[in-house]
Each structure stands twice: as structure tokens, then as C-alpha cells.
Design an enzyme around this catalytic site. Structure first.
Site, PDB file in Angstrom:
ATOM      1  N   HIS A 129      -7.969  19.973   3.802  1.00 20.26           N
ATOM      2  CA  HIS A 129      -6.597  18.506   2.573  1.00 20.26           C
ATOM      3  C   HIS A 129      -7.855  17.419   2.198  1.00 20.26           C
ATOM      4  O   HIS A 129      -7.695  17.236   0.735  1.00 20.26           O
ATOM      5  CB  HIS A 129      -6.122  18.240   3.975  1.00 20.26           C
ATOM      6  CG  HIS A 129      -4.974  17.258   3.067  1.00 20.26           C
ATOM      7  ND1 HIS A 129      -3.935  17.524   2.907  1.00 20.26           N
ATOM      8  CD2 HIS A 129      -5.103  15.611   3.022  1.00 20.26           C
ATOM      9  CE1 HIS A 129      -2.939  16.636   2.136  1.00 20.26           C
ATOM     10  NE2 HIS A 129      -3.929  15.989   2.364  1.00 20.26           N
ATOM     11  N   GLU A 130      -8.774  16.701   3.101  1.00 16.77           N
ATOM     12  CA  GLU A 130      -9.390  15.301   2.591  1.00 16.77           C
ATOM     13  C   GLU A 130     -10.411  16.379   1.624  1.00 16.77           C
ATOM     14  O   GLU A 130     -10.495  14.845   0.083  1.00 16.77           O
ATOM     15  CB  GLU A 130      -9.762  14.513   3.695  1.00 16.77           C
ATOM     16  CG  GLU A 130      -9.170  14.592   4.866  1.00 16.77           C
ATOM     17  CD  GLU A 130      -7.575  13.249   4.070  1.00 16.77           C
ATOM     18  OE1 GLU A 130      -6.730  12.991   4.991  1.00 16.77           O
ATOM     19  OE2 GLU A 130      -7.862  13.076   2.955  1.00 16.77           O
TER      20      GLU A 130
END
Lengths: 202, 127
Positions: A129-130
Site C-alpha cells: 500500500h505505502e
């Protein structure tokens, strides 16, 4: 999918990005391999490559685990709550909350009660995600997408959904070897709390 | 706090209710017009993720700003846009999440920033 205001992205001249880990974290190779797998998921669908480097100062992407206030104006809050945050390109800062219980090997255990408690977090899911933010993606309302902001306690979500792929390819184009969502490029297993395999994109 | 798998985490570290936002559960059912202890904290939560602009001193009043923030949050997360801190909304708020804001510089990057589904997109014909 969505982008940061102004649609920041890494410059076209920079498709081979480097990343490094905060030396003070003294991460093991096993933990580093989780991030390597997470980067691979994005390089499989874009022309970008990600290579680990030892020099934290000169790396494009800087990964660090911190607890509480770590001088970026966005202090972490202890177990659960906010898990990590990342800065839009070309900043490259990727911070994770050092007070979470990070589970490294996301393979569910036999009894299927993977993440049967509420305070264990799948490291690879958060990393994928990041990295989306580091490349310029914002949050998405598509619930099975990687860029959906919450990670329910008990879930592991590591495979890019169509929404994620379309978004990142709008910024960088596709990887010539990527032949569409049906391509299984990086094996993984997705399960929700009771161990039922989720058939996401594969 | 790195563990190869969940069974290697010491029980002392697995405190499900020690999460940062567990206290929000006592706001279940709150709605516009009420004054409830703890609403100032959830306004701070919504400010952190970009749903409330003013970063002044928040009160415990369930005011229009809070109602609008809740409706926008519910829209972003595909929940019924009741404007009330109902069960599904509270359960979603306390989930662990990414620390990046959902709304950046006042523009949402999720559902609430998009034209509603079915909105006719502008068509222009070049002559």
C-alpha cells in the site's frame, strides 16, 4: 484510483529507483525480503525497477520504523490505529510504526485462524500500500484495492487490483512483460480472518 | 516488534483493546444536535485524515462540521451516508489504517471527490 494533488510522479528520467533501510533499525534479511516482494508487485506492472542500496542518504526511497513522534509532524500512535505513512514523489520517505506487531511471513497457519487476534499486522500488505503512495497514488474507495486506506485486523491484501494497476499505469505506463491482470507474476496467498482464500486478482 | 508468524507473538503484546481508537466505540449512535464527551476527539481524527479543515479547539458538540465530515467519510468508504455515528461507521473508523489523509488540500481523492455515478459527463463537439 486517485492521485495526489498535482499528480506528482517520479521524473521520466528516473525509472530505476533505489531504496534503503534506516541503519538504526538493523532489519534482518528476512524482513527486507518482505519489502523486496512488495516492490516487485509494482515493478511487474510498470517500467519501474527498485534496487536496494546500502546508502540510506542517497537512496530515492528511504524506509524506516519509528515510534511515536519522529519529527515529520505526523506522530505514530502505538499499537493499531495508524500503521504507516509515505510521502508523494519525489520525497520517497516511507515510515512505519515500530510499535505494531508486524507479522513477516504472511502465510496463514494451518488452523486457518490467521491473525485470529486483533493486534497483529501483515507487513507485506502495508508495504505494498505505502509503495503505491511513494509512486504517486492516493487512496481509493474500491474495497479490494491495495490503495483502500484500512486494513481490517485479520486481513492480508498484497495483490494489485485492476484499480491499482490502472492508476499506476496512468502515471508510468505498463511493463512490456505485463500482459494484463490475469498474469500471475508474484505468487501469494490472500486470506481473510477465517482463512477463506480470497480470489482477488491473480 | 517483528514476528515470523502470529503464534510467536507473546500474548502480553496482543491486547486487542489497546488500540488508539477503541474509545470511539462509546460514541455509537451519536447524531446531530447532541453534546457528548469524546466528540472532540473524533473531530481530531477526522481532521487528521483531511475531513475537517479547521484545526482549532474542537468542542464536544455534534455540529454541522462533524455531520458533514461523517457523511463524506461514509461516502468514501461505501457506507450508508447517514451522517450519524452508526455501527458500521464506528466499526470502520476504529480499523487500523494508513496514516496518509483521504482528503488532501481540501480535495478528496476517493469517492466523495468524484462526480456521483451516472453524472452525465460534459460532451463537447468540435466544429
Amino acid at each position: 484510483y486517485s492521485f495526489f494533488p498535482g499528480r506528482p510522479r517520479w521524473p521520466a528520467s528516473k525509472t530505476d529507483l533505489t531504496y534503503a533501510f534506516l541503519p538504526a533499525n538493523s532489519l534482518t534479511d528476512t524482513i527486507k525480503s518482505v519489502f523486496s516482494r512488495a516492490f516487485d508487485r509494482w515493478s511487474e506492472v510498470t517500467p519501474l525497477t527498485f534496487t536496494e542500496t546500502a546508502s540510506f542518504q542517497s537512496a530515492d526511497i528511504k524506509v524506516g520504523f519509528f515510534a511515536g513522534d519522529h519529527n515529520d509532524g505526523e506522530p505514530f500512535d502505538g499499537p493499531m490505529g495508524t500503521l504507516a505513512h509515505a510521502f508523494s514523489p519525489p520525497a520517497g520517505h516511507f515510515h512505519l510504526d515500530g510499535e505494531e506487531n508486524w507479522v513477516i511471513d504472511g502465510v496463514p497457519i494451518d488452523d486457518g485462524n490467521f491473525f485470529s487476534t486483533l493486534s497483529a499486522v501483515d507487513l507485506e500488505s502495508v508495504a505494498v500500500h505505502e509503495i503505491g503512495h511513494l509512486l504517486g497514488l492516493g487512496h481509493s474507495s474500491v474495497e479490494d484495492s491495495i490503495m483502500y486506506p484500512t486494513l481490517g485486523a485479520g486481513t492480508r491484501r498484497v495483490e494489485l487490483a485492476n484499480d491499482d494497476i490502472q492508476g499506476v499505469q496512468e502515471l508510468y505506463g505498463s511493463n512490456p512483460n505485463f500482459t494484463g491482470p490475469s498474469t500471475t507474476l508474484t505468487p501469494s496467498q490472500e486470506n481473510d480472518t477465517n482463512g477463506t482464500p480470497k480470489f482477488g486478482l491473480s | 516488534h517483528f514476528f515470523p508468524n502470529i503464534s510467536s507473538i507473546p500474548p502480553s503484546l496482543l491486547k486487542p483493546n489497546a488500540t488508539a481508537w477503541a474509545a470511539f466505540q462509546k460514541l455509537l449512535g451519536c447524531h446531530s444536535g447532541q453534546k457528548v464527551d469524546g466528540l472532540a476527539k473524533i473531530k481530531k481524527y477526522f481532521h487528521y485524515f483531511g475531513y475537517v479543515n479547521s484545526s482549532g479547539n474542537f468542542t464536544d458538540d455534534f455540529d454541522d462540521i462533524l455531520e458533514y465530515a461523517i457523511k463524506t467519510y461514509q461516502q468514501n468508504f461505501n457506507l450508508n451516508t447517514t451522517g450519524v455515528l452508526d455501527g458500521p461507521t464506528i466499526q470502520h473508523i476504529i480499523k487500523p489504517r494508513c496514516g496518509n489523509a483521504d482528503i488532501v488540500n481540501g480535495t478528496s481523492t476517493m469517492n466523495s471527490g468524484k462526480p456521483p455515478a451516472g453524472t452525465p459527463t460534459m460532451h463537447t463537439v468540435a466544429h
